[in-house]
Design a protein around this motif. Structure first.
Motif, mmCIF file in Angstrom:
data_model
loop_
_atom_site.group_PDB
_atom_site.id
_atom_site.type_symbol
_atom_site.label_atom_id
_atom_site.label_comp_id
_atom_site.label_asym_id
_atom_site.label_seq_id
_atom_site.Cartn_x
_atom_site.Cartn_y
_atom_site.Cartn_z
ATOM 1 N N MET A 1 0.843 -1.192 0.000
ATOM 2 C CA MET A 1 0.000 0.000 0.000
ATOM 3 C C MET A 1 0.878 1.242 0.000
ATOM 4 S SD MET A 1 -3.164 0.990 0.077
ATOM 5 C CE MET A 1 -4.135 2.441 0.457
ATOM 6 N N LYS A 2 0.775 2.027 -1.059
ATOM 7 C CA LYS A 2 1.593 3.226 -1.154
ATOM 8 C C LYS A 2 0.997 4.329 -0.286
ATOM 9 C CE LYS A 2 4.387 1.421 -4.167
ATOM 10 N NZ LYS A 2 5.773 1.101 -3.825
ATOM 11 N N ASP A 3 1.884 5.123 0.338
ATOM 12 C CA ASP A 3 1.360 6.213 1.152
ATOM 13 C C ASP A 3 1.073 7.429 0.274
ATOM 14 O OD1 ASP A 3 3.780 7.599 0.701
ATOM 15 O OD2 ASP A 3 4.647 6.956 2.603
ATOM 16 N N LEU A 4 0.409 8.406 0.842
ATOM 17 C CA LEU A 4 -0.038 9.571 0.089
ATOM 18 C C LEU A 4 1.118 10.298 -0.584
ATOM 19 C CD1 LEU A 4 -2.145 11.663 -0.757
ATOM 20 C CD2 LEU A 4 -1.903 12.704 1.511
ATOM 21 N N GLU A 5 2.209 10.476 0.108
ATOM 22 C CA GLU A 5 3.338 11.224 -0.446
ATOM 23 C C GLU A 5 3.889 10.546 -1.695
ATOM 24 O OE1 GLU A 5 5.874 14.540 -0.555
ATOM 25 O OE2 GLU A 5 4.051 14.111 0.565
ATOM 26 N N LYS A 7 2.187 8.700 -3.770
ATOM 27 C CA LYS A 7 1.194 8.885 -4.832
ATOM 28 C C LYS A 7 1.265 10.285 -5.423
ATOM 29 C CE LYS A 7 -2.051 5.472 -2.957
ATOM 30 N NZ LYS A 7 -3.422 5.219 -2.463
ATOM 31 N N LEU A 8 1.494 11.272 -4.573
ATOM 32 C CA LEU A 8 1.560 12.651 -5.053
ATOM 33 C C LEU A 8 2.760 12.877 -5.969
ATOM 34 C CD1 LEU A 8 0.573 14.588 -1.805
ATOM 35 C CD2 LEU A 8 -0.794 14.353 -3.901
ATOM 36 N N LYS A 9 3.809 12.088 -5.797
ATOM 37 C CA LYS A 9 4.986 12.225 -6.644
ATOM 38 C C LYS A 9 4.744 11.703 -8.062
ATOM 39 C CE LYS A 9 8.432 11.976 -2.921
ATOM 40 N NZ LYS A 9 9.574 11.204 -2.355
ATOM 41 N N ASN A 10 3.741 10.851 -8.226
ATOM 42 C CA ASN A 10 3.427 10.295 -9.540
ATOM 43 C C ASN A 10 1.909 10.142 -9.654
ATOM 44 O OD1 ASN A 10 3.500 9.026 -12.038
ATOM 45 N ND2 ASN A 10 5.252 7.733 -11.510
ATOM 46 N N PRO A 11 1.187 11.268 -9.705
ATOM 47 C CA PRO A 11 -0.281 11.214 -9.599
ATOM 48 C C PRO A 11 -0.974 10.515 -10.762
ATOM 49 C CG PRO A 11 0.470 13.433 -10.167
ATOM 50 C CD PRO A 11 1.693 12.649 -9.813
ATOM 51 N N VAL A 12 -0.410 10.604 -11.958
ATOM 52 C CA VAL A 12 -1.044 9.937 -13.099
ATOM 53 C C VAL A 12 -0.995 8.425 -12.907
ATOM 54 C CG1 VAL A 12 -1.000 9.608 -15.591
ATOM 55 C CG2 VAL A 12 -0.441 11.848 -14.632
ATOM 56 N N TRP A 13 0.141 7.936 -12.509
ATOM 57 C CA TRP A 13 0.331 6.495 -12.339
ATOM 58 C C TRP A 13 -0.675 5.923 -11.344
ATOM 59 C CZ3 TRP A 13 3.996 3.237 -14.651
ATOM 60 C CH2 TRP A 13 4.070 1.947 -14.118
ATOM 61 N N TYR A 14 -0.779 6.566 -10.192
ATOM 62 C CA TYR A 14 -1.637 6.009 -9.151
ATOM 63 C C TYR A 14 -3.119 6.271 -9.422
ATOM 64 C CZ TYR A 14 2.581 4.809 -6.684
ATOM 65 O OH TYR A 14 3.795 4.246 -6.355
ATOM 66 N N SER A 42 2.420 8.204 -17.641
ATOM 67 C CA SER A 42 3.384 8.294 -16.552
ATOM 68 C C SER A 42 4.329 7.098 -16.578
ATOM 69 C CB SER A 42 2.657 8.358 -15.210
ATOM 70 O OG SER A 42 1.897 7.180 -15.013
ATOM 71 N N PHE A 43 5.391 7.212 -15.795
ATOM 72 C CA PHE A 43 6.420 6.178 -15.780
ATOM 73 C C PHE A 43 7.227 6.287 -14.500
ATOM 74 C CE2 PHE A 43 8.247 10.018 -17.415
ATOM 75 C CZ PHE A 43 9.546 10.050 -16.967
ATOM 76 N N PHE A 44 8.008 5.252 -14.220
ATOM 77 C CA PHE A 44 8.986 5.283 -13.137
ATOM 78 C C PHE A 44 10.407 5.142 -13.677
ATOM 79 C CE2 PHE A 44 5.404 4.334 -10.286
ATOM 80 C CZ PHE A 44 5.718 5.168 -9.213
ATOM 81 N N THR A 156 -7.194 9.435 -6.701
ATOM 82 C CA THR A 156 -6.916 8.121 -6.123
ATOM 83 C C THR A 156 -7.809 7.944 -4.895
ATOM 84 O OG1 THR A 156 -5.211 8.891 -4.579
ATOM 85 C CG2 THR A 156 -4.493 8.335 -6.823
ATOM 86 N N ASP A 157 -7.502 6.933 -4.098
ATOM 87 C CA ASP A 157 -8.222 6.734 -2.846
ATOM 88 C C ASP A 157 -7.910 7.829 -1.836
ATOM 89 O OD1 ASP A 157 -9.112 4.371 -3.965
ATOM 90 O OD2 ASP A 157 -7.591 3.137 -2.974
ATOM 91 N N ASP A 158 -6.864 8.630 -2.114
ATOM 92 C CA ASP A 158 -6.380 9.597 -1.129
ATOM 93 C C ASP A 158 -6.522 11.060 -1.554
ATOM 94 O OD1 ASP A 158 -4.943 7.561 0.697
ATOM 95 O OD2 ASP A 158 -4.129 7.140 -1.280
#
Length: 228
Positions: A1-5, A7-14, A42-44, A156-158
Motif C-alpha cells: 500500500m503506497k502512502d499519500l506522499e 502517490k503525489l509524486k506520480n499522480p497519473v500512475w496512481y 506516466s512512468f517510473f 486516487t483513494d487519497d
C-alpha cells in the motif's frame, strides 16, 4: 500500500491504478489514459519510455508524459518532443473559506458540449469530452449560458485534483473562479480526500490558490510528444 506522499509524486500512475483503472493503457513500465479520455501518461523508469512512446504514437498523435524530476527517453525516428511545460503541484494546507454569492451547479451529461466548448475557448488543446467522466464538474450560469467551471481530474483513494478552472473572457474578475475552487475543495473534503491542483510555474493564478489555502509542494512537469 503506497502512502499519500508517494502517490503525489506520480499522480497519473496512481490515478490509473486506482480510481481511473478502467481508462488504463499499460505498456512495459509506462501507463497512459485512453486517448479519448485524457492525453496523460506516466512512468517510473525513463529507460522504458522510448518503446512505449513509439507504440502509443500509433494510436494517438499527441500525448504527455508527466513526471516530477525524471526525463523520459524517446526514439526520435518515431516520436518528437514538441515542448516541455514546467509545472508545479499544489496541495491544500488549510482551506480559507470565501463567501459563495453565486448559484453553483453540479454539471451533468447534458452539459458536456458546453463544458468542452468553454474549455477549448479559453485553453485550446487537449481536453477531451470523455474527460468529463473523470470526476465532478461544477459551473456558474448567467442568462442560461455556462460562463465558469471547475472540474476534477486525476484522483486516487487519497486525493482528488481540481482542474479545468475556466471562466469565459466576458465574465472574468467577478470572483467566479475563487468561489468555484472553494466549492470544489469543500466537496473533495467531504469525501475525506486531499484536494490538489497542478499549474504551470509563474501562473498568475498561483497567488489566488495560495489565498484559498493551497501551498506549493513540488515540481510536476509535462512533456508533450507528437508522432513524427
Amino acid at each position: 500500500m503506497k502512502d499519500l506522499e508517494q502517490k503525489l509524486k506520480n499522480p497519473v500512475w496512481y490515478s490509473l491504478n486506482e480510481t481511473h483503472n478502467t481508462s488504463l493503457i499499460k505498456y512495459d513500465g509506462v501507463q497512459f489514459y485512453q486517448p479519448n479520455t485524457c492525453s496523460f501518461g506516466s512512468f517510473f523508469d525513463s529507460g522504458k519510455t522510448a518503446d512505449a512512446l513509439t507504440t502509443h504514437s500509433k494510436i494517438t498523435e499527441k500525448f504527455f508524459l508527466v513526471s516530477e524530476k525524471d526525463t523520459p527517453t524517446i526514439d526520435d525516428k518515431y516520436v518528437v518532443l514538441e515542448k516541455k511545460i514546467n509545472g508545479c503541484q499544489m496541495v491544500l494546507k488549510n482551506l480559507v473559506a470565501v463567501e459563495i454569492t453565486e448559484d453553483i451547479v453540479l454539471l451533468t451529461q447534458e452539459h458536456i458540449d458546453e463544458v468542452y466548448d468553454l474549455i477549448w475557448l479559453v485553453m485550446p488543446g487537449f481536453y477531451q469530452k470523455k474527460g468529463f467522466e473523470m470526476g465532478k464538474f461544477f459551473g456558474i450560469f448567467k442568462e442560461n449560458k455556462l460562463v465558469a467551471i471547475t472540474g476534477q481530474r486525476m484522483q486516487t483513494d487519497d486525493f482528488i485534483e481540481i482542474s479545468s478552472v475556466v471562466t469565459h473572457p466576458d465574465y472574468t474578475r467577478r470572483g467566479y473562479a475563487k468561489q468555484l475552487i472553494c466549492h470544489t475543495t469543500k466537496e473533495i473534503l467531504k469525501e475525506k480526500k486531499l484536494p490538489i491542483l497542478h499549474t504551470n510555474k509563474g501562473n498568475t493564478a498561483i497567488p489566488l490558490y495560495e489565498k484559498l489555502g493551497f501551498k506549493l509542494s513540488r515540481d510536476m512537469n509535462w512533456w508533450l510528444f507528437r508522432r513524427k
